[in-house]
Design a protein around this motif. Structure first.
Motif, PDB file in Angstrom:
ATOM      1  N   PRO A  15       0.679  -1.160  -0.027  1.00 23.00           N
ATOM      2  CA  PRO A  15      -0.032  -0.105  -0.008  1.00 23.00           C
ATOM      3  C   PRO A  15       0.720   1.164  -0.031  1.00 23.00           C
ATOM      4  O   PRO A  15       1.895   1.211   0.355  1.00 23.00           O
ATOM      5  CB  PRO A  15      -0.650  -0.301   1.363  1.00 23.00           C
ATOM      6  CG  PRO A  15       0.085  -1.017   2.038  1.00 23.00           C
ATOM      7  CD  PRO A  15       0.986  -1.823   1.226  1.00 23.00           C
ATOM      8  N   ASP A  16       0.187   2.408  -0.492  1.00 19.93           N
ATOM      9  CA  ASP A  16       0.838   3.691  -0.387  1.00 19.93           C
ATOM     10  C   ASP A  16       0.654   4.253   1.101  1.00 19.93           C
ATOM     11  O   ASP A  16      -0.831   4.656   1.442  1.00 19.93           O
ATOM     12  CB  ASP A  16       0.224   4.671  -1.323  1.00 19.93           C
ATOM     13  CG  ASP A  16       1.096   5.812  -1.246  1.00 19.93           C
ATOM     14  OD1 ASP A  16       1.641   6.334  -0.205  1.00 19.93           O
ATOM     15  OD2 ASP A  16       0.890   6.593  -2.406  1.00 19.93           O
ATOM     16  N   ALA A  20      -2.788   6.122   3.339  1.00 25.36           N
ATOM     17  CA  ALA A  20      -2.932   5.392   4.454  1.00 25.36           C
ATOM     18  C   ALA A  20      -3.086   6.110   5.939  1.00 25.36           C
ATOM     19  O   ALA A  20      -3.678   5.743   6.741  1.00 25.36           O
ATOM     20  CB  ALA A  20      -2.621   4.147   4.665  1.00 25.36           C
ATOM     21  N   ARG A  21      -2.275   7.228   6.037  1.00 25.71           N
ATOM     22  CA  ARG A  21      -1.943   7.775   7.228  1.00 25.71           C
ATOM     23  C   ARG A  21      -3.167   8.291   8.023  1.00 25.71           C
ATOM     24  O   ARG A  21      -3.114   7.935   9.235  1.00 25.71           O
ATOM     25  CB  ARG A  21      -1.141   9.077   7.046  1.00 25.71           C
ATOM     26  CG  ARG A  21      -0.735   9.617   8.161  1.00 25.71           C
ATOM     27  CD  ARG A  21       0.108  10.822   8.068  1.00 25.71           C
ATOM     28  NE  ARG A  21       1.422  10.245   7.638  1.00 25.71           N
ATOM     29  CZ  ARG A  21       2.082  10.438   6.592  1.00 25.71           C
ATOM     30  NH1 ARG A  21       1.607  11.539   5.731  1.00 25.71           N
ATOM     31  NH2 ARG A  21       3.411   9.992   6.133  1.00 25.71           N
ATOM     32  N   ASP A  22      -4.316   8.673   7.447  1.00 26.74           N
ATOM     33  CA  ASP A  22      -5.322   9.113   8.178  1.00 26.74           C
ATOM     34  C   ASP A  22      -6.619   8.372   8.107  1.00 26.74           C
ATOM     35  O   ASP A  22      -7.793   8.770   8.481  1.00 26.74           O
ATOM     36  CB  ASP A  22      -5.765  10.527   7.748  1.00 26.74           C
ATOM     37  CG  ASP A  22      -4.521  11.465   8.458  1.00 26.74           C
ATOM     38  OD1 ASP A  22      -3.835  11.369   9.470  1.00 26.74           O
ATOM     39  OD2 ASP A  22      -4.282  12.597   7.528  1.00 26.74           O
ATOM     40  N   CYS A  23      -6.480   7.111   7.305  1.00 30.13           N
ATOM     41  CA  CYS A  23      -7.708   6.373   7.125  1.00 30.13           C
ATOM     42  C   CYS A  23      -8.221   5.673   8.293  1.00 30.13           C
ATOM     43  O   CYS A  23      -7.537   5.082   9.011  1.00 30.13           O
ATOM     44  CB  CYS A  23      -7.218   5.255   6.203  1.00 30.13           C
ATOM     45  SG  CYS A  23      -8.781   4.290   5.521  1.00 30.13           S
ATOM     46  N   GLU A  24      -9.538   5.814   8.442  1.00 29.90           N
ATOM     47  CA  GLU A  24     -10.109   4.980   9.521  1.00 29.90           C
ATOM     48  C   GLU A  24     -10.557   3.805   9.517  1.00 29.90           C
ATOM     49  O   GLU A  24     -10.766   2.891  10.279  1.00 29.90           O
ATOM     50  CB  GLU A  24     -11.319   5.890   9.997  1.00 29.90           C
ATOM     51  CG  GLU A  24     -10.962   7.348  10.630  1.00 29.90           C
ATOM     52  CD  GLU A  24     -12.149   8.154  11.085  1.00 29.90           C
ATOM     53  OE1 GLU A  24     -13.340   7.732  11.017  1.00 29.90           O
ATOM     54  OE2 GLU A  24     -11.942   9.298  11.168  1.00 29.90           O
ATOM     55  N   TRP A  29      -2.776   1.349   8.028  1.00 30.07           N
ATOM     56  CA  TRP A  29      -1.820   0.140   7.409  1.00 30.07           C
ATOM     57  C   TRP A  29      -1.990   0.205   5.780  1.00 30.07           C
ATOM     58  O   TRP A  29      -1.149  -0.393   5.196  1.00 30.07           O
ATOM     59  CB  TRP A  29      -2.479  -0.981   8.191  1.00 30.07           C
ATOM     60  CG  TRP A  29      -2.127  -1.209   9.424  1.00 30.07           C
ATOM     61  CD1 TRP A  29      -2.684  -0.951  10.691  1.00 30.07           C
ATOM     62  CD2 TRP A  29      -0.723  -1.785  10.012  1.00 30.07           C
ATOM     63  NE1 TRP A  29      -1.939  -1.308  11.609  1.00 30.07           N
ATOM     64  CE2 TRP A  29      -0.724  -1.786  11.332  1.00 30.07           C
ATOM     65  CE3 TRP A  29       0.523  -2.148   9.338  1.00 30.07           C
ATOM     66  CZ2 TRP A  29       0.325  -1.981  12.007  1.00 30.07           C
ATOM     67  CZ3 TRP A  29       1.437  -2.511  10.249  1.00 30.07           C
ATOM     68  CH2 TRP A  29       1.207  -2.351  11.441  1.00 30.07           C
ATOM     69  N   GLY A  30      -3.079   0.530   5.380  1.00 33.90           N
ATOM     70  CA  GLY A  30      -3.277   0.467   3.866  1.00 33.90           C
ATOM     71  C   GLY A  30      -3.627  -0.772   3.485  1.00 33.90           C
ATOM     72  O   GLY A  30      -4.220  -0.988   2.151  1.00 33.90           O
ATOM     73  N   GLU A  38      -6.999 -13.202   3.591  1.00 31.85           N
ATOM     74  CA  GLU A  38      -6.069 -12.688   2.753  1.00 31.85           C
ATOM     75  C   GLU A  38      -5.952 -11.287   2.881  1.00 31.85           C
ATOM     76  O   GLU A  38      -6.941 -10.184   3.181  1.00 31.85           O
ATOM     77  CB  GLU A  38      -6.382 -13.220   1.246  1.00 31.85           C
ATOM     78  CG  GLU A  38      -6.333 -14.550   1.248  1.00 31.85           C
ATOM     79  CD  GLU A  38      -6.859 -14.773  -0.484  1.00 31.85           C
ATOM     80  OE1 GLU A  38      -6.608 -14.058  -1.087  1.00 31.85           O
ATOM     81  OE2 GLU A  38      -7.087 -15.987  -0.605  1.00 31.85           O
ATOM     82  N   HIS A  39      -4.817 -10.599   2.655  1.00 37.14           N
ATOM     83  CA  HIS A  39      -4.614  -9.198   2.940  1.00 37.14           C
ATOM     84  C   HIS A  39      -4.913  -8.589   1.341  1.00 37.14           C
ATOM     85  O   HIS A  39      -4.655  -8.978   0.409  1.00 37.14           O
ATOM     86  CB  HIS A  39      -3.132  -8.805   3.054  1.00 37.14           C
ATOM     87  CG  HIS A  39      -2.722  -9.093   4.572  1.00 37.14           C
ATOM     88  ND1 HIS A  39      -2.546  -8.205   5.613  1.00 37.14           N
ATOM     89  CD2 HIS A  39      -2.083 -10.245   4.946  1.00 37.14           C
ATOM     90  CE1 HIS A  39      -2.281  -8.873   6.676  1.00 37.14           C
ATOM     91  NE2 HIS A  39      -1.833  -9.974   6.363  1.00 37.14           N
TER      92      HIS A  39
END
Length: 60
Positions: A15-16, A20-24, A29-30, A38-39
């Motif tokens: 992931p970038d 992902a920094r502020d993703c709830e 984690w991304g 699975e991821h």
């Protein structure tokens, strides 16, 4: 009964983390873990449209 994740010869997606920094949804984690164990890239912050190289959740 709880089961661990199945072993996979494939590496998890990359992931970038800037997106992902502020993703709830993925908590920065991304990636998220599917029901199959699975991821997968986070659908909220990592999607890219087919005709554009920018993430689909951004307006600009």
């Amino acid at each position: 009964m709880v089961h661990g994740a199945h072993r996979s010869p494939l590496l998890p997606p990359r992931p970038d983390l800037g997106l992902a920094r502020d993703c709830e949804v993925c908590l920065g984690w991304g990636t998220v873990v599917s029901r199959d164990g699975e991821h997968e890239l986070c659908h909220a912050c990592q999607l890219v449209t087919e005709d554009d190289e920018t993430p689909s959740h951004r307006g600009a």
